[in-house]
Design an enzyme around this catalytic site. Structure first.
Site, short mmCIF file in Angstrom:
data_model
loop_
_atom_site.label_atom_id
_atom_site.label_comp_id
_atom_site.label_asym_id
_atom_site.label_seq_id
_atom_site.Cartn_x
_atom_site.Cartn_y
_atom_site.Cartn_z
CD GLU A 1 -1.69 2.19 2.25
OE1 GLU A 1 -1.13 3.19 1.59
OE2 GLU A 1 -1.88 2.22 3.51
CB CYS B 1 -1.48 6.44 2.31
SG CYS B 1 -2.76 5.83 3.07
#
Length: 832
Positions: free
Chosen positions: A255, A294
């Protein structure tokens, strides 16, 4: 200067050397340092595989889920100490809430998934597959825990959430974890791990922590391990290419940073709720966690005609953002995690600004409240504007990890979709519009490049979790630049740590393996009616064949009149020509009801209620004068949490097969019943209590507590007399707002806690004895029990109060008395 310790091989140890220095993001002060030098990393991995793995793999999903729930409750009680430490990372109270309570919430959410898994250590997936016409050779899929460890390499921005959102899934799967937090904020991860280890809730080896950088972690991973990484795409690509991962085919999920986009629909013009929501969401995503998310909005894609409006509105919102010491209530944005992050942020913003125009903020000037801007890792929110986003691609390729976003124009929705795709894959995108056609077209066009898409509008605004909030039950990840990996996602996230295996064999064999009855499997003939067994004693395949019933014209007519179902096949035999029916046909639901009449056990027993119908098929007509019988077979058992004022129970799925007089299968159904579980308590009542009391002597020592044998007997007598209403001169001690929850404890199967202070007893002191000796006390207890039974026989609807549980009826007093007697008889070893 504090050196962080690692928790490995069952103990806390410090690495050698100084390692990496950690600083307070607000003051610049040195917090400590972290290092893993000198630690035997291969030994750490092997310890997890054996010590932690062996225990976790044997636990059922229900046991693992309840373990997570217990841990979440435990951590929630300690949350404030983590907030104080989190401020040092530059996070405000709201920022820290996402990390701390978001992490604990992830444990709760994954714990609840235990209800979707079987009450065993492995999972059965999908439907059975018949591999032969005769039904004697079939297949199914199971998932078992991998026999390795989950290696989690985490990012600095969410030191608690980042660990727990991953660990929750591997623990639920039955796999232990080795966690490597990012050094900048590893002190927060270490603090939480210390509390977790001290709690003793997890089995030893289920969680290990490496506090510091280590370059050798992947050198000895095996094919049974799973590696997850959260961080920069550059670092992720390096790790993904590690020779050991390739050689061992180790699952690797990444990720990475992504240039997430939010789109303003053309209908969302100034003055509409959607425009206002869009502006607030962009401002929030720019400034929460100082933009160190993120999932933050990096690209603001708006209609070309609304660029000025958006720029002005965003500027006004950003003017309200106060920066400084995150402990202060008036501060809305704290600091970046470190000075190094500040340097990286400025360099990347400068690169983007080579083509884009800086329209808000200043890279060199910043005003702070309660903090020194020079000592801390503070930056100003930065808003850029790229007028030629198809030509100038820096904005689609460079991520400045901080409070920055770039406005860019689009003409058509297709242009907006293309711009969103130019980020080459992201974790999340969003669109704000009240036009569902626009929303549909954007989602269908953009979904290939985004892991999640949120549609924001006036109707969901109050309930929406927002653009930047990954949720435990939804997949978190994205294609391309975002890493191509997946985290969380409900059951999907748990399955990532399990091995799927296709199994083949006879239906009988697969019934035994899966714990689910498979059609054409051998029956296990039940000695008694299956409905007379408690949940624990029922097993898949347990079956009975009922007596027979002939369906008459009168049955069909009466059922039609009762239900008003006058379909022609049941009522008009002159209209059957050209239909699939030959004679007057029984209603399908009559056949199902008649089947229930054949298999239902009429006596009161462990079956508490009909819980529903899962599937039903009518395979061939049943005509008037046909005779039917039923084969009732236990198909599957599903555990169920205790709730409310009901006895603990589980769900049993029953496979119902209806046959006609030719033994042809006419109908099938799966029905569900709620079946009570066995009480774990020894039944102690007037019929057998004297035998147990005979074991109690004056010198019998308790296993816990300060009660003497006579004090214990007199305490029970007093409780019995309270139940019969003889003693009621006291107030209920439990506050009314908690009373309903406390009353549920009477019904559950949990033993009473040891050492609990009863509100009618003096704390730390023994009550004055009422009777001359133990023998007399025993006789008085028997007398109290007799009077208790007489009282409720004469007053069956009587309600008397208990100091802890409030008002109770006879049924509830009986439950409490058995639990109470078990508690104290166990205390003095009378069951040994």
């Amino acid at each position: 200067m504090k050196k962080l310790e690692s928790y490995i091989n069952g103990k806390w140890v410090a690495g050698s050397g100084d390692g990496m220095v950690m600083h307070d993001a607000v003051t610049g002060e040195v917090i400590g340092h972290s290092t893993t030098d000198g630690l035997d990393i291969p030994e750490v991995l092997q310890y997890g595989r054996t010590k932690g793995g062996e225990i976790l793999r044997k636990m059922t999903f229900q046991e693992r889920g309840n373990m997570l729930k217990t841990l979440a409750l435990f951590l929630t009680k300690r949350k404030e100490e983590f907030y104080e430490l989190s401020y040092r990372s530059g996070a405000t109270r709201i920022d820290s809430w996402i990390d701390i309570e978001g992490g604990f919430g992830n444990l709760f959410a994954n714990a609840s998934l235990r209800k979707l898994f079987p009450n065993q250590s492995y999972h059965v997936e999908g439907d059975p597959i018949d591999l032969s016409r005769g039904g004697r050779f079939m297949a199914h899929h199971i998932l078992v825990p991998k026999r390795g460890v989950a290696v989690h390499i985490n990012a600095f921005n969410f030191p608690i959430w980042g660990m727990l959102e991953k660990c929750a899934t591997n623990w639920m799967a039955g796999v232990p974890a080795v966690v490597l937090p990012a050094p900048q904020t590893a002190y927060l991860t270490e603090a939480v791990v210390r509390v977790i280890i001290d709690s003793g809730i997890l089995p030893e080896g289920a969680l290990q922590l490496l506090s510091g950088m280590t370059k050798s972690i992947l050198d000895t991973v095996s094919s049974q391990d799973v590696v997850t990484f959260t961080g920069s795409a550059h670092t992720g690509r390096i790790l993904k290419a590690h020779p050991r991962l390739i050689e061992e085919s180790v699952p690797f999920t990444m990720e990475a940073d992504s240039l997430n986009a939010s789109v303003l629909g053309k209908d969302a013009v100034p003055g509409t709720p959607e425009f206002d929501l869009f502006i607030k969401e962009v401002r929030k995503e720019m400034t929460v966690k100082s933009g160190q998310k993120c999932t933050a909005i990096r690209r603001i894609i708006v209609p070309a005609t609304l660029v000025e409006d958006v720029q002005i509105a965003l500027g006004k919102q950003l003017d309200k953002v106060t920066i400084g010491d995150p402990r202060l209530k008036e501060v809305r944005m704290g600091a970046l995690a470190s000075k190094k992050q500040v340097e990286s942020f400025r360099n990347n913003v400068t690169e983007i600004a080579k083509t884009a125009q800086l329209v808000y903020g200043d890279l060199d000037k910043i005003e702070t409240i309660g903090a020194d801007a020079q000592k801390g890792a503070f930056v100003s929110p930065i808003l850029l504007r790229e007028d030629e986003p198809f030509k100038n691609t820096n904005v689609h390729e460079i991520e400045a990890f901080g409070p920055v976003s770039t406005i860019m124009p689009y003409d058509t929705l297709e242009d907006a979709i293309t711009l969103s795709q130019m980020g080459k894959g992201s974790l999340v995108s969003s669109i704000f519009t009240y036009d569902d056609k626009i929303a549909r077209d954007y989602i269908v066009g953009a979904a290939s490049h985004h892991g999640r898409i949120l549609v924001g509008n006036r109707e969901n605004a109050k309930q929406s979790t927002g653009h930047g909030s990954p949720l435990p039950l939804l997949t978190h990840g994205g294609p391309g630049r975002a890493g191509g990996g997946e985290e969380m996602g409900g059951m999907r996230g748990i399955k990532h740590f399990m091995q799927r295996c296709a199994i083949q064999g006879t239906p009988t064999t697969l019934t035994e393996v899966t714990g689910i009855y498979q059609a054409n499997s051998k029956y296990k003939v039940s000695e008694k009616h299956p409905f007379s067994y408690h949940w624990e004693d029922i097993e898949p395949g347990m079956s009975i064949k009922t007596h027979k019933r002939t369906v008459t014209d009168t049955d069909i007519i009466n059922f039609g009149n009762l239900t008003w179902d006058h379909f022609y096949a049941h009522t008009d035999i002159t209209s059957l020509e050209g239909s699939i029916f030959e004679k007057r046909t029984a209603h399908g639901y009559f056949i199902l009801a008649a089947a229930a009449g054949l298999f239902v056990y009429p006596n009161k027993g462990p079956v508490a209620a009909n819980y529903g119908l899962e599937e039903c098929r009518f395979l061939r007509p049943i005509y008037h004068n046909d005779t039917v019988y039923v084969r009732l077979t236990c198909k599957q058992k599903v555990d169920r949490d205790h709730r409310g004022k009901e006895l603990p129970s589980g769900i049993v799925k029953w496979f119902v097969e209806v046959f006609d007089q030719e033994d042809e299968l006419a109908a099938i159904a799966t029905i569900l019943t709620m079946v009570q579980k066995k009480s774990p308590f020894i039944q102690v009542d007037r019929s057998n209590i004297e035998g147990y009391l005979a074991k109690l002597a004056e010198d019998t020592k308790p296993k816990w507590g300060i009660l003497s044998p006579q004090h214990m007997v007199e305490h029970i007598e007093k409780t019995i007399r309270i139940g019969s209403g003889e003693i009621q001169d006291f107030e209920i001690a439990t506050p009314e707002k908690y009373l309903e929850k406390v009353q549920e404890m009477v019904y559950n199967h949990k033993p009473m806690p040891k050492g609990h202070q009863h509100p009618l007893m003096k704390e730390g002191e023994l009550e004055e004895l009422m009777h001359p000796d133990l023998t007399a006390a025993k006789l008085k207890l028997i007398e109290a029990l007799n009077e208790f039974e007489v009282y409720f026989k004469e007053n069956p609807n009587a309600i008397t109060k208990n100091a802890v549980f409030g008002e109770m009826n006879k049924f509830e007093w009986d439950l409490l008395n058995v639990k109470h007697l078990n508690h104290h008889f166990e205390q003095f070893g009378l069951f040994d």
